[in-house]
Motif scaffolding. Sequence first.
Motif, PDB file in Angstrom:
ATOM      1  N   VAL A  34      -8.101  11.428 -10.897  1.00 36.18           N
ATOM      2  CA  VAL A  34      -8.419  10.710 -10.047  1.00 36.18           C
ATOM      3  C   VAL A  34      -8.755   9.035 -10.685  1.00 36.18           C
ATOM      4  N   ALA A  62     -13.920  10.905  -4.184  1.00 35.95           N
ATOM      5  CA  ALA A  62     -13.101  12.231  -4.209  1.00 35.95           C
ATOM      6  C   ALA A  62     -13.870  13.285  -3.469  1.00 35.95           C
ATOM      7  N   ARG A 111      -2.707   9.408  -2.527  1.00 40.31           N
ATOM      8  CA  ARG A 111      -3.734   9.984  -2.798  1.00 40.31           C
ATOM      9  C   ARG A 111      -3.614  10.978  -4.046  1.00 40.31           C
ATOM     10  N   ASP A 162      -9.562  11.078  -2.400  1.00 42.64           N
ATOM     11  CA  ASP A 162      -8.542  12.104  -3.258  1.00 42.64           C
ATOM     12  C   ASP A 162      -9.307  13.398  -2.925  1.00 42.64           C
ATOM     13  N   VAL A 208     -18.785  11.284  -5.560  1.00 45.64           N
ATOM     14  CA  VAL A 208     -18.066  12.772  -5.140  1.00 45.64           C
ATOM     15  C   VAL A 208     -18.952  13.343  -4.054  1.00 45.64           C
TER      16      VAL A 208
END
Length: 328
Positions: free
Chosen positions: A283, A70, A119, A93, A8
Amino acid sequence: MSVRRLRVGVVGAGNIASIAQLPSLVARDDVELAALVTRREDPEPLMRRWGFHRAYGTVEDMLGSEQLDAIFILTPRSEHVHAARSALEAGVDVFCEKPLATRLDDAEMLERLATENGRVLMVGFNRRFAPVYESGRAAFSAAGATFCVAQKNRAGSEYRATFENAIHMIDLIRWYCGGEPVEVTARAAGGDQWQEDGVAALVHFDNGHTGVLMAARNAGNWGEKLDAYGDAVSAEILAPDSVRITRDGATAIREMTPEAYGWATATHTLGFAGAVDHFLERVRDRGEPLTSGREAVKTQALLEWILSAAGLPTEEQVGREWSSHAKK
């Protein structure tokens, strides 16, 4: 079987991010905070505090150097579109703090881009994940409540107060009432259209349901509450502390006191943690978030309708930036 950790990236680590999303992210074992975008000349304190591996000065630098699952965009709203568009085009994402954009057409563009690229795009309307609001909504069928009265009042205004704060309650009205808005009447108070004293609105939906918004900025103190009625059910919510559900003459009360809710902070009681968890689940399973880009566009469209009906501007003031969230 071990679960692969999600890599992330985070864009912006200011006051709200430090209170809301970052504590939820570091609490998860399945998340790796790979990278941070920050304007701080010395990012080391932020990196040590939250466990980021690397820091970058721009979104482009981060996306060009990292393989991410993401990103969380936690910057002032004027910077949402650029960061979200860059990430979606890079195949990443996106969780974006509300509102998705400062203009409806930009929000629509981002929603289309997410759909075209396959996405996940979620907007941080955290109130839908607050336990008291979840309990209240669950008391009604999928069709929603016949009447919903949502209030978010406080002492002191700010730049574009209705856009920035009342948007939460507008989103809740949509969620609770269901349907699509077909008629809006609204009134604003105060002499400054950019820093008004509040807005009241009446919204009629195509399913016959009605929502009422009250967003006073000249109140004596901060207060947030919602009442909903329909199908012989009443839901009375004082956020973030309690919800009362009455049906068949019996009332059930749920209180989010420290004793009853494990000394929870606003991160949990106002739904910030729930929103983070919900996004990361989407996700993984590729499902549509409850507060998807599509939902965010609908909420922003209703917000702009209310602003227009109240005689307030629907765009930013030229030369003025919103800066409630410190740029970090």
